[in-house]
Enzyme design. Structure first.
Site, PDB file in Angstrom:
ATOM      1  N   ASP A  55       0.815  -1.221   0.000  1.00  0.00           N
ATOM      2  CA  ASP A  55       0.000   0.000   0.000  1.00  0.00           C
ATOM      3  C   ASP A  55       0.849   1.272   0.000  1.00  0.00           C
ATOM      4  OD1 ASP A  55      -2.273  -1.686   0.290  1.00  0.00           O
ATOM      5  OD2 ASP A  55      -1.858  -1.785   2.434  1.00  0.00           O
ATOM      6  N   LYS A 109       2.373   2.324  -5.036  1.00  0.00           N
ATOM      7  CA  LYS A 109       3.130   1.907  -6.226  1.00  0.00           C
ATOM      8  C   LYS A 109       2.324   2.092  -7.507  1.00  0.00           C
ATOM      9  CE  LYS A 109       3.589  -2.184  -4.386  1.00  0.00           C
ATOM     10  NZ  LYS A 109       3.050  -1.934  -3.042  1.00  0.00           N
ATOM     11  N   GLY A 159      -4.050  -4.225  -4.438  1.00  0.00           N
ATOM     12  CA  GLY A 159      -5.050  -3.223  -4.837  1.00  0.00           C
ATOM     13  C   GLY A 159      -4.307  -1.961  -5.199  1.00  0.00           C
ATOM     14  N   HIS A 160      -4.238  -1.666  -6.479  1.00  0.00           N
ATOM     15  CA  HIS A 160      -3.488  -0.493  -6.927  1.00  0.00           C
ATOM     16  C   HIS A 160      -4.475   0.578  -7.386  1.00  0.00           C
ATOM     17  CE1 HIS A 160       0.317  -3.138  -7.568  1.00  0.00           C
ATOM     18  NE2 HIS A 160       0.092  -2.839  -6.318  1.00  0.00           N
ATOM     19  N   THR A 161      -4.503   1.674  -6.640  1.00  0.00           N
ATOM     20  CA  THR A 161      -5.498   2.717  -6.899  1.00  0.00           C
ATOM     21  C   THR A 161      -4.897   3.816  -7.764  1.00  0.00           C
ATOM     22  OG1 THR A 161      -6.390   2.262  -4.723  1.00  0.00           O
ATOM     23  CG2 THR A 161      -7.121   4.296  -5.766  1.00  0.00           C
ATOM     24  N   ARG A 202       3.668 -28.902  -6.690  1.00  0.00           N
ATOM     25  CA  ARG A 202       3.608 -29.460  -8.055  1.00  0.00           C
ATOM     26  C   ARG A 202       2.294 -30.169  -8.371  1.00  0.00           C
ATOM     27  NH1 ARG A 202       9.270 -32.105  -6.782  1.00  0.00           N
ATOM     28  NH2 ARG A 202       8.025 -32.422  -4.939  1.00  0.00           N
ATOM     29  N   GLN A 210       2.340  -5.851  -3.015  1.00  0.00           N
ATOM     30  CA  GLN A 210       2.651  -5.953  -1.580  1.00  0.00           C
ATOM     31  C   GLN A 210       3.958  -5.182  -1.305  1.00  0.00           C
ATOM     32  OE1 GLN A 210       1.839  -9.359  -3.118  1.00  0.00           O
ATOM     33  NE2 GLN A 210      -0.182  -8.512  -2.925  1.00  0.00           N
ATOM     34  N   THR A 269      -9.808  -4.936   0.718  1.00  0.00           N
ATOM     35  CA  THR A 269     -10.627  -5.511   1.803  1.00  0.00           C
ATOM     36  C   THR A 269     -11.346  -4.450   2.625  1.00  0.00           C
ATOM     37  OG1 THR A 269      -8.719  -5.447   3.267  1.00  0.00           O
ATOM     38  CG2 THR A 269      -9.074  -7.498   2.057  1.00  0.00           C
ATOM     39  N   SER A 279       5.513  12.117  -3.877  1.00  0.00           N
ATOM     40  CA  SER A 279       4.089  12.198  -4.204  1.00  0.00           C
ATOM     41  C   SER A 279       3.407  13.012  -3.107  1.00  0.00           C
ATOM     42  CB  SER A 279       3.514  10.792  -4.312  1.00  0.00           C
ATOM     43  OG  SER A 279       2.129  10.857  -4.465  1.00  0.00           O
TER      44      SER A 279
HETATM   45  P1  IMP Z   1      -2.435 -12.844   1.629  1.00  0.00           P
HETATM   46  O1  IMP Z   1      -1.492 -12.267   0.647  1.00  0.00           O
HETATM   47  O2  IMP Z   1      -3.880 -12.611   1.286  1.00  0.00           O
HETATM   48  O3  IMP Z   1      -2.136 -14.267   1.930  1.00  0.00           O
HETATM   49  O4  IMP Z   1      -2.237 -12.064   3.030  1.00  0.00           O
HETATM   50  C1  IMP Z   1      -1.015 -12.164   3.772  1.00  0.00           C
HETATM   51  C2  IMP Z   1      -0.675 -10.819   4.420  1.00  0.00           C
HETATM   52  O5  IMP Z   1      -0.312  -9.891   3.392  1.00  0.00           O
HETATM   53  C3  IMP Z   1      -1.822 -10.160   5.188  1.00  0.00           C
HETATM   54  O6  IMP Z   1      -1.258  -9.452   6.273  1.00  0.00           O
HETATM   55  C4  IMP Z   1      -2.401  -9.176   4.186  1.00  0.00           C
HETATM   56  O7  IMP Z   1      -3.048  -8.104   4.817  1.00  0.00           O
HETATM   57  C5  IMP Z   1      -1.136  -8.732   3.494  1.00  0.00           C
HETATM   58  N1  IMP Z   1      -1.355  -8.255   2.116  1.00  0.00           N
HETATM   59  C6  IMP Z   1      -1.586  -8.992   1.019  1.00  0.00           C
HETATM   60  N2  IMP Z   1      -1.708  -8.224  -0.063  1.00  0.00           N
HETATM   61  C7  IMP Z   1      -1.538  -6.962   0.347  1.00  0.00           C
HETATM   62  C8  IMP Z   1      -1.514  -5.707  -0.334  1.00  0.00           C
HETATM   63  O8  IMP Z   1      -1.662  -5.595  -1.549  1.00  0.00           O
HETATM   64  N3  IMP Z   1      -1.314  -4.606   0.449  1.00  0.00           N
HETATM   65  C9  IMP Z   1      -1.103  -4.701   1.780  1.00  0.00           C
HETATM   66  N4  IMP Z   1      -1.095  -5.853   2.446  1.00  0.00           N
HETATM   67  C10 IMP Z   1      -1.313  -6.977   1.749  1.00  0.00           C
END
Ligand code: IMP
Length: 428
Positions: A14, A17, A41-43, A143, A224, A301, A413
């Site tokens: 978050d 990027k 989630g890229h806004t 696999r 991430q 989420t 930014s």
């Molecule tokens: P998962 O990737 O859904 O398995 O979640 C594993 C951890 O990564 C959790 O703490 C999520 O909140 C975090 N996470 C996964 N994707 C994102 C993202 O795009 N932004 C921020 N946190 C993320």
């Protein structure tokens, strides 16, 4: 020289990027996603219009740019089709711009069911996005997973699906005591979507090798962030892929010699969603100010993000792990009203003072941050487009980040819109 640039998050995701990738796409001919899935989630905010992308690279809004989803990305066919349809409704010619790797793993409804089952039944839940990401990556390394190339032969696809679903349903029924997933529902959905995705499936390594030979400027868009990396992050509170720059090569099939720049993106403060250690987390009014001013709620989420001060111990580690060439500092404007701004420069762990993260990542939870304080600037930075026009205290804060990390800042930014950006250097 043409640049092949990797863009990675330096924190827990978050970092903003998506906006930066979109902005740099002006100079690129291809944008590649190489890990993660629709947990990202890229806004993007372009002239007031908001687009949230989950799987599709953030370059998709630009004409003449190829968007590639490479083998390191786990693909939910349903989520991908939904995103494609949404973009097509906005008039974006997705089918002309998007290509998919033949070897990307597929996320099934049963992966999502397993992800949810685990989160519900484990004492120390990770706080995942419940998108089936972890279980899909597990099946890949075990696999037994399905991949997009399995769409080529629907008979084989259904046979493999049956075997995998038998295994998933065994776990769901007998280990988690949850409902099983329906084979025919999943099979029908896959067969339907298969038709729509087949024309997009390509040999991505061959494409990338050709683009590189033709001197195309290419962006690799990380999802991430560094401390969610499965190996280098705050394990076990991590995602199930490698999120650091090295994954750009394994996750796309472009050889490592062909990359030549890594842009690390960090907020001017810190946030985290989900569980796990976060030394500089704020539980007071200041944390709430960051959350409200920064609109810190998950783009996928909608969960409120945990907020805290910038942690230069972790930022230095991110610079090291990713071999970062320069930093992009986002959301500086969120600090505009702060009286005092803090940066964590070391930790206290028991009687020790640490300049580096502790050897056992779980000990990060016991680290007490040691701060230095900086005076705020108490004025709006959003309209500013030149570094020298920033308030002097904002300039000092940014210079201090450069000194602490020994890394230059190339982009700042100061708002969500594409235009609200200060470019200090040409990246690509
Ligand atoms: P998962 O990737 O859904 O398995 O979640 C594993 C951890 O990564 C959790 O703490 C999520 O909140 C975090 N996470 C996964 N994707 C994102 C993202 O795009 N932004 C921020 N946190 C993320």
């Amino acid at each position: 020289m043409t640049k092949t640039v990797i863009i990675v998050g330096c924190q827990w995701g978050d970092e903003g990027k998506g906006k930066i990738v979109d902005r740099l796409t002006e100079y690129a001919k291809a944008v590649v996603r190489f890990q993660g899935g629709h947990n990202a989630g890229h806004t993007l905010l372009i002239q007031g219009k908001k687009t949230v992308l989950r799987l599709i690279p953030s370059g998709i809004l630009h004409a003449g740019v190829e968007c590639l989803i490479a083998n390191g990305v786990v693909i939910s066919p349903e989520a991908l089709i939904q995103e494609i349809d949404e973009l097509i409704q906005q008039g974006i010619p997705v089918y002309q711009r998007l290509k998919l790797s033949a070897t990307s793993p597929i996320i099934l409804a049963s992966h999502i069911a397993l992800d949810v089952a685990r989160e519900k039944t484990t004492e120390n839940a990770i706080g995942t996005t419940r998108r089936g990401i972890g279980p899909a990556y597990e099946d890949k390394v075990a696999r037994r997973g399905l991949r997009l190339c399995d769409f080529f032969d629907s008979k084989q696809l259904l046979k493999k699906l049956q075997a995998l679903l038998d295994y998933h349903n065994f776990l769901l029924r007998h280990y988690y005591h949850m409902d099983e997933c329906d084979y025919s529902q999943i099979a029908d959905s896959l067969l339907q979507i298969r038709e729509k995705l087949l024309p997009l499936i390509t040999d991505i390594p061959t494409l990338l090798a050709k683009y590189h030979q033709d001197n195309w400027p290419i962006l690799f868009e990380g999802a991430q962030g560094t401390f969610l990396d499965c190996d280098q992050g705050t394990y076990p509170f991590v995602t199930s892929s490698n999120t650091i720059a090295g994954a750009a090569s394994t996750g796309s099939g472009l050889g490592i010699r062909h990359f030549n720049y890594v842009l690390g993106v960090s907020k001017a403060y810190s946030t985290r969603v989900g569980n796990g250690p976060f030394p500089t987390e704020l539980f007071d009014q200041e944390g709430e100010i960051l959350r409200v001013r920064g609109q810190e709620y998950g783009s996928v989420t909608k969960r409120p993000r945990r907020c805290g001060w910038l942690d230069s111990v972790l930022l230095c580690r991110a610079v090291q792990l990713n071999s970062i060439s320069s930093l992009c500092i986002t959301k500086l404007d969120v600090l505009d009203e702060m009286e005092v701004i803090k940066i964590c420069t070391a930790y206290r762990l028991g009687k020790q003072v640490l300049q580096e993260p502790p050897l056992h990542p779980e000990n990060l939870a016991n680290c007490v941050p040691l701060y230095e304080e900086h005076p705020g600037w108490k004025s709006s930075t959003t309209p500013i487009r030149k570094f020298s026009a920033l308030p002097i205290n904002a300039q000092r804060y940014l210079r201090r980040i450069e000194t602490l990390t020994n890394t230059p800042i190339s982009i700042i930014s100061i708002g969500a819109d594409r235009e609200e950006t200060i470019m200090l250097d040409k990246i690509i």
